[in-house]
Design a protein around this motif. Sequence first.
Motif, short mmCIF file in Angstrom:
data_model
loop_
_atom_site.label_atom_id
_atom_site.label_comp_id
_atom_site.label_asym_id
_atom_site.label_seq_id
_atom_site.Cartn_x
_atom_site.Cartn_y
_atom_site.Cartn_z
N LEU A 126 -9.45 -2.52 -4.66
CA LEU A 126 -9.61 -1.47 -3.65
C LEU A 126 -9.72 -2.08 -2.26
O LEU A 126 -9.13 -1.59 -1.30
CB LEU A 126 -10.86 -0.64 -3.99
CG LEU A 126 -11.06 0.67 -3.26
CD1 LEU A 126 -9.91 1.64 -3.54
CD2 LEU A 126 -12.38 1.30 -3.68
N LEU A 127 -10.44 -3.18 -2.15
CA LEU A 127 -10.56 -3.88 -0.87
C LEU A 127 -9.18 -4.34 -0.39
O LEU A 127 -8.83 -4.16 0.78
CB LEU A 127 -11.51 -5.08 -1.01
CG LEU A 127 -11.71 -5.93 0.24
CD1 LEU A 127 -12.30 -5.12 1.38
CD2 LEU A 127 -12.60 -7.12 -0.10
N ALA A 128 -8.39 -4.90 -1.29
CA ALA A 128 -7.05 -5.36 -0.93
C ALA A 128 -6.18 -4.19 -0.46
O ALA A 128 -5.43 -4.30 0.52
CB ALA A 128 -6.39 -6.07 -2.11
N VAL A 129 -6.29 -3.05 -1.13
CA VAL A 129 -5.52 -1.87 -0.72
C VAL A 129 -5.97 -1.39 0.65
O VAL A 129 -5.15 -1.01 1.49
CB VAL A 129 -5.64 -0.75 -1.79
CG1 VAL A 129 -5.25 0.61 -1.24
CG2 VAL A 129 -4.76 -1.10 -2.98
N GLY A 130 -7.26 -1.42 0.90
CA GLY A 130 -7.76 -1.03 2.22
C GLY A 130 -7.24 -1.93 3.32
O GLY A 130 -6.83 -1.45 4.39
N ILE A 131 -7.23 -3.21 3.05
CA ILE A 131 -6.70 -4.17 4.04
C ILE A 131 -5.20 -3.94 4.24
O ILE A 131 -4.71 -3.92 5.38
CB ILE A 131 -7.01 -5.61 3.62
CG1 ILE A 131 -8.53 -5.86 3.68
CG2 ILE A 131 -6.25 -6.61 4.48
CD1 ILE A 131 -8.98 -7.15 3.01
N LEU A 132 -4.47 -3.76 3.15
CA LEU A 132 -3.03 -3.52 3.25
C LEU A 132 -2.75 -2.24 4.05
O LEU A 132 -1.87 -2.22 4.91
CB LEU A 132 -2.40 -3.44 1.86
CG LEU A 132 -0.89 -3.21 1.82
CD1 LEU A 132 -0.13 -4.31 2.56
CD2 LEU A 132 -0.42 -3.12 0.37
N LEU A 133 -3.53 -1.20 3.80
CA LEU A 133 -3.33 0.05 4.53
C LEU A 133 -3.66 -0.13 6.01
O LEU A 133 -3.00 0.46 6.87
CB LEU A 133 -4.16 1.18 3.91
CG LEU A 133 -3.93 2.57 4.48
CD1 LEU A 133 -2.47 3.00 4.36
CD2 LEU A 133 -4.83 3.58 3.78
N ALA A 134 -4.66 -0.95 6.31
CA ALA A 134 -4.99 -1.22 7.72
C ALA A 134 -3.83 -1.94 8.41
O ALA A 134 -3.54 -1.68 9.58
CB ALA A 134 -6.27 -2.05 7.81
#
Length: 125
Positions: free
Chosen positions: A55-63
Amino acid sequence: MTARLIIQLAALLGGSGVAIGAFGAHGLRKMLEASGRFDTFETAVRYQFYHTLALLAVGILLALRPEMKSLSTTAWLWLGGVIIFSGSLYTLCFTGITKLGAVAPLGGLLLIAGWISLLLAARQI
């Protein structure tokens, strides 16, 4: 779901995972071992952490790639999956209500759906 919210949720899941894991391993280990549920507890914590990091990786990718709005679906699926999968296993371990074991596969399906959602979102890269 915004990148900020996803990262905040990952932080909450990560922090709660540490707290729940420590509480179970240190404070409740004897009770969990006596009930034969320590392995179940460890599985719940492990899956919570795997998906917290994802989830953290997805949040960073979305940012970094705000146009990839479909990542929000991935985040929602993983969040729901962790809550249902790990949550039902935690509740089973702490209450002994065995019927809750039947709910865990629904959470597992959400986790799998989240990975499929990520696969589909990756087409935008």
